[in-house]
Every structure is written in C-alpha cells, then in structure tokens.
Design a protein around this motif. Structure first.
Motif, PDB file in Angstrom:
ATOM      1  N   ASP A 143       0.841  -1.202   0.000  1.00 38.11           N
ATOM      2  CA  ASP A 143       0.000   0.000   0.000  1.00 38.11           C
ATOM      3  C   ASP A 143       0.868   1.242   0.000  1.00 38.11           C
ATOM      4  O   ASP A 143       1.552   1.518   0.987  1.00 38.11           O
ATOM      5  N   VAL A 145       1.993   4.988   0.442  1.00 40.24           N
ATOM      6  CA  VAL A 145       1.638   6.169   1.232  1.00 40.24           C
ATOM      7  C   VAL A 145       2.025   7.412   0.431  1.00 40.24           C
ATOM      8  O   VAL A 145       1.247   8.336   0.257  1.00 40.24           O
ATOM      9  N   LYS A 146       3.267   7.413  -0.082  1.00 41.27           N
ATOM     10  CA  LYS A 146       3.740   8.500  -0.952  1.00 41.27           C
ATOM     11  C   LYS A 146       5.023   8.028  -1.624  1.00 41.27           C
ATOM     12  O   LYS A 146       5.668   7.087  -1.156  1.00 41.27           O
ATOM     13  N   LYS A 210      -3.180   9.026  -3.234  1.00 43.56           N
ATOM     14  CA  LYS A 210      -1.847   9.082  -2.616  1.00 43.56           C
ATOM     15  C   LYS A 210      -0.905   9.881  -3.511  1.00 43.56           C
ATOM     16  O   LYS A 210      -0.985   9.788  -4.738  1.00 43.56           O
ATOM     17  N   CYS A 231       7.315   5.113  -0.145  1.00 45.67           N
ATOM     18  CA  CYS A 231       6.939   4.727   1.216  1.00 45.67           C
ATOM     19  C   CYS A 231       5.604   3.998   1.209  1.00 45.67           C
ATOM     20  O   CYS A 231       4.630   4.466   0.611  1.00 45.67           O
ATOM     21  N   PHE A 232       5.585   2.852   1.862  1.00 40.10           N
ATOM     22  CA  PHE A 232       4.383   2.017   1.961  1.00 40.10           C
ATOM     23  C   PHE A 232       3.976   1.935   3.426  1.00 40.10           C
ATOM     24  O   PHE A 232       4.750   2.318   4.306  1.00 40.10           O
ATOM     25  N   THR A 233       2.789   1.424   3.673  1.00 33.51           N
ATOM     26  CA  THR A 233       2.361   1.266   5.067  1.00 33.51           C
ATOM     27  C   THR A 233       3.352   0.365   5.809  1.00 33.51           C
ATOM     28  O   THR A 233       3.527   0.472   7.016  1.00 33.51           O
ATOM     29  N   CYS A 236       9.653   2.019   3.927  1.00 33.61           N
ATOM     30  CA  CYS A 236      10.088   2.731   2.717  1.00 33.61           C
ATOM     31  C   CYS A 236      11.120   1.952   1.918  1.00 33.61           C
ATOM     32  O   CYS A 236      11.935   1.212   2.476  1.00 33.61           O
TER      33      CYS A 236
END
Length: 300
Positions: A143, A145-146, A210, A231-233, A236
């Motif tokens: 997932d 994030v950014k 996102k 970056c993921f849940t 990074c």
C-alpha cells in the motif's frame, strides 16, 4: 508449413538503430526473432554498408514488397511522420519511445494502424530491465503512502527530443506500471538557459489519492541516474533491489516481443492493456507540458 518471414528495414542509425541492425542480423536461436529478416537500413547520412546490411533509400523501403516492417530509430521529433509514412505504405512498425510528441498524433497513428490491421509496437525497454522487474516484484501488493522518482541525466536538445515529459516518458511509464492510473495535480519547470539546466517537477495522485512526485533533471555533467523513495504502510524503499544481469539484451527482448505480435502470439488482453498504458502516458505527458507552459499566474 512454411515458416512465415517478415522483411524488415531499420530507419535511423544512431545508438538504437545500430543495436537494431546487430540484433536483426543475429537473432536468438529458436526465438520469434528468427522470423525477421533484415533487408537494409535507411539513413540521411551516407554509409554504404554496415556489416552485411545495405543502405537503401526511404522511397525503396516504402515501395518494396519484400519489406513488411520498419524499425524506427530516428530522433523523437521525426517519429510521427516516419510512422505515418510506413503505416500508409502498409507496413508494420516498431518505434522507439516516445511514439510521438503530442497525444493527438499518437491516438491518430494508433487508429491508423488498427484500420490498416498493422502492428504498431512502441519499444519500452525500461520495463524489461532486471532492475525494474525486481522493483515491480518488490512493490507488488504493498500500500503506497507516498513516493518520489527522481531522474538525472545529461542535456538533451529539446528541438529534437521534445518536451521533457515526452523525452522522459520512460519514468512516467514506470509510475503508471507500478501504481496504476495517475492524475496530474500540478507540474512546474525551471530552466536556466545560461547553465543549460532544466528541472521538471510533476505531482500526481494515485486512484487512492496518494501523492507521487516525478522529477526530471538535466544539466551538463549530470550522471544518468534514477533515485527512488517509495513509502508504503509497511516501510520505505529507497534503493533498487539487487538484480542479476539478464543474458538477453534489452533490444533483443523487445524485438522478440514485436516478432511475437507479428506472429499473432500475444493475447488480445495483453495488447489492450499495453495500448491503454502507452496512450495514457502520452495523454499525461501532454497534460504535464500544458501545466508547465501555462503563463505564471500573477496574483495582484
């Protein structure tokens, strides 16, 4: 059954064109590329022969009944016109990315290829690198994030290579292929003419809202390099995963894919997904160019 052979011509003999000539003359054994036969190459410069390949005129290439497909490796700004000529002559086309420097032209050419029942294949070797294949595996199922993708490279002549969103479309292709469809939220460009420096910054949103950023930066002496920060849940990713070297060159992998299309060995689903991705990236490149070229908004 007689195996089907496709006569080919290479148009343009820069780095990519020379790689194409080499690979067409030395196809991988038992690969689809064995169905391609090089008839010659076209160039504005006069070469005579390159290895065993002979130079032929553009007119002869377009007229010849023995040539069924053209590999277009000219500078970006002449892709559109060259694709058009070969499609009009009833030939299949392989072209180096970007296929055109406007979205409108790309859609028109694609339609033309479909009407004439010809394969229009756009090279995307950036998706074939081992580095990228590993990255894609690493990102799968996570997932976001950014994220940021930052490219640096040497100076390009924009009159020949087009606006950076088009000449750098390989980066955009990565982002779409990794994270799905994107929307441009803003884009700016900084140019320092005296220093021959250019930096384009694009902000996107994914379907899940996102943020993703693409920076395309070019200047004298800048190393050709990509930096990532996704970056993921779950954490990074700041470095590319280790990847083995492939035994098959990138242009050869691409050539095999083109030959598979000519032989009707690529599924309708795959072709449709690829068409969507290519045209979507060109549409976005155009949106980015429009954002960057908008006159500065002046707030009184």
């Amino acid at each position: 059954q007689i195996s089907k052979m496709f006569g080919t011509v290479v148009v343009g003999v820069g780095i990519a064109g020379l790689a194409r000539i080499r690979d067409l003359m030395n196809p991988m054994p038992s690969s689809p590329s064995e169905h391609l036969k090089l008839f010659g190459f076209v160039s504005r410069r006069s070469f005579g022969n390159i290895n065993e390949a002979k130079q032929i005129s553009l007119e002869d290439a377009l007229r010849s009944k023995e040539i069924h497909a053209a590999f277009i490796s000219t500078e970006n700004k002449s892709h559109e016109e060259t694709i058009r000529m070969f499609l009009e002559a009833g030939k299949h086309v392989l072209v180096e990315y970007p296929m055109a420097l406007s979205a409108k032209a790309a859609h028109e050419l694609w339609e033309m290829a479909e009407q004439k029942d010809k394969v229009l294949h756009v090279e995307h070797i950036e998706l074939l690198t081992e580095e990228y294949k590993q990255l894609k595996k690493e990102v799968a199922g996570k997932d976001l994030v950014k994220g940021t993708l930052h490219f640096t490279g040497h100076v390009l002549d924009e009159n020949k290579s087009g606006f950076p969103a088009f000449s750098g479309i390989a980066r955009l292709t990565w982002l779409i292929d990794l994270f799905g469809d994107l929307t441009v939220t803003s884009a700016t460009r900084e140019k320092q003419k005296d220093k021959n420096y250019s930096r384009m910054t694009v902000h996107f949103e994914t379907a899940n809202k996102k943020p993703l950023t693409w920076i395309e930066e070019r200047g004298p002496g800048m190393r050709r390099e990509k930096k990532i920060n996704f970056c993921f849940t779950s954490g990074c990713l700041e470095n590319f995963p280790q990847a083995p070297r492939s035994s098959v060159g990138l242009f050869m992998q691409d050539q095999n894919l083109f030959a598979k299309k000519l032989l009707g060995q690529v599924s309708k689903e795959e072709l449709a997904a690829e068409k969507w991705r290519i045209l979507r990236c060109l549409d976005l490149a155009e949106v980015i160019q429009q954002y960057c070229e908008e006159p500065e908004k002046i707030y009184s």
